[in-house]
Design a protein around this motif. Structure first.
Motif, mmCIF file in Angstrom:
data_model
loop_
_atom_site.group_PDB
_atom_site.id
_atom_site.type_symbol
_atom_site.label_atom_id
_atom_site.label_comp_id
_atom_site.label_asym_id
_atom_site.label_seq_id
_atom_site.Cartn_x
_atom_site.Cartn_y
_atom_site.Cartn_z
ATOM 1 N N GLN A 213 0.811 -1.214 0.000
ATOM 2 C CA GLN A 213 0.000 0.000 0.000
ATOM 3 C C GLN A 213 0.844 1.263 0.000
ATOM 4 O OE1 GLN A 213 -2.571 -0.442 3.378
ATOM 5 N NE2 GLN A 213 -3.794 -2.049 2.418
ATOM 6 N N GLN A 214 1.936 1.272 0.771
ATOM 7 C CA GLN A 214 2.701 2.507 0.951
ATOM 8 C C GLN A 214 3.819 2.694 -0.074
ATOM 9 O OE1 GLN A 214 3.632 3.203 5.112
ATOM 10 N NE2 GLN A 214 1.756 2.170 5.720
ATOM 11 N N ARG A 215 4.267 1.610 -0.704
ATOM 12 C CA ARG A 215 5.290 1.671 -1.756
ATOM 13 C C ARG A 215 6.500 2.521 -1.370
ATOM 14 N NH1 ARG A 215 3.354 -1.855 -5.882
ATOM 15 N NH2 ARG A 215 4.806 -0.853 -7.272
ATOM 16 N N PRO A 216 7.150 2.214 -0.252
ATOM 17 C CA PRO A 216 8.311 3.002 0.165
ATOM 18 C C PRO A 216 9.503 2.761 -0.751
ATOM 19 C CG PRO A 216 8.158 1.028 1.489
ATOM 20 C CD PRO A 216 6.925 1.063 0.622
ATOM 21 N N ARG A 217 10.453 3.664 -0.709
ATOM 22 C CA ARG A 217 11.698 3.505 -1.458
ATOM 23 C C ARG A 217 12.626 2.506 -0.771
ATOM 24 N NH1 ARG A 217 14.290 8.933 -1.521
ATOM 25 N NH2 ARG A 217 15.889 7.829 -2.657
ATOM 26 N N LEU A 218 12.446 2.311 0.543
ATOM 27 C CA LEU A 218 13.281 1.402 1.334
ATOM 28 C C LEU A 218 12.425 0.821 2.450
ATOM 29 C CD1 LEU A 218 16.072 0.269 2.388
ATOM 30 C CD2 LEU A 218 16.283 2.408 3.663
ATOM 31 N N VAL A 219 12.627 -0.469 2.735
ATOM 32 C CA VAL A 219 11.979 -1.109 3.868
ATOM 33 C C VAL A 219 13.058 -1.470 4.880
ATOM 34 C CG1 VAL A 219 10.684 -3.127 4.669
ATOM 35 C CG2 VAL A 219 10.090 -2.047 2.493
ATOM 36 N N ILE A 220 12.850 -1.066 6.136
ATOM 37 C CA ILE A 220 13.697 -1.522 7.242
ATOM 38 C C ILE A 220 12.853 -2.546 7.979
ATOM 39 C CG2 ILE A 220 14.927 -0.910 9.346
ATOM 40 C CD1 ILE A 220 15.333 1.889 8.179
ATOM 41 N N LEU A 221 13.338 -3.779 8.029
ATOM 42 C CA LEU A 221 12.537 -4.910 8.457
ATOM 43 C C LEU A 221 13.239 -5.675 9.566
ATOM 44 C CD1 LEU A 221 10.075 -6.746 7.808
ATOM 45 C CD2 LEU A 221 11.462 -7.783 5.999
ATOM 46 N N ASP A 222 12.565 -5.838 10.695
ATOM 47 C CA ASP A 222 13.102 -6.628 11.797
ATOM 48 C C ASP A 222 12.925 -8.107 11.456
ATOM 49 O OD1 ASP A 222 14.117 -7.381 14.271
ATOM 50 O OD2 ASP A 222 12.260 -6.979 15.344
#
Length: 119
Positions: free
Chosen positions: A44-53
């Protein structure tokens, strides 16, 4: 303004610290705190980068990353991912992630990796 970074992290102290550090650099950050809706939030948000735990409730970061990489949309599947792990979990996390950062980490280390990944 479009979102630069979506962080999926269930530990509020870490999420808020990372948001504070990176918003001071001028990036827009959204937070999501549960693995169950992680892939939907990314879609939904289509970020340029995902920081994922890596360790999340209801769905692991590795599962979310696998779903992301298997997405039908090639742009979505190519979204860069920075995986956050506890020390000792970096081998599992690094299999599909673009970068891995072990917790605890230095603020400058986080900033440097994000700068490199976002260009």
């Amino acid at each position: 303004m479009a979102m630069d970074i979506l962080m999926i992290e269930d530990e509020p102290n870490i999420a808020e610290a990372v948001r504070f550090i990176l918003t001071r650099e001028g990036w827009q950050i959204g937070l999501h705190d549960d693995g169950a809706g992680g892939i939907e939030a990314i879609t939904q948000q289509r970020p340029r980068l995902v920081i994922l735990d890596l360790m999340l409730p209801n769905r692991s970061g590795a599962e979310i990353l696998g779903d992301l990489r298997a997405a039908d949309d090639p742009d979505l599947a190519a979204t860069p991912v920075l995986m956050l792990t506890a020390r000792g979990e970096t081998a599992e996390a690094g299999q599909q992630a673009d970068a891995v950062l072990a917790k605890p980490f230095a603020n400058e280390e986080l900033r440097a990796i994000v700068r490199q990944m976002l260009g």
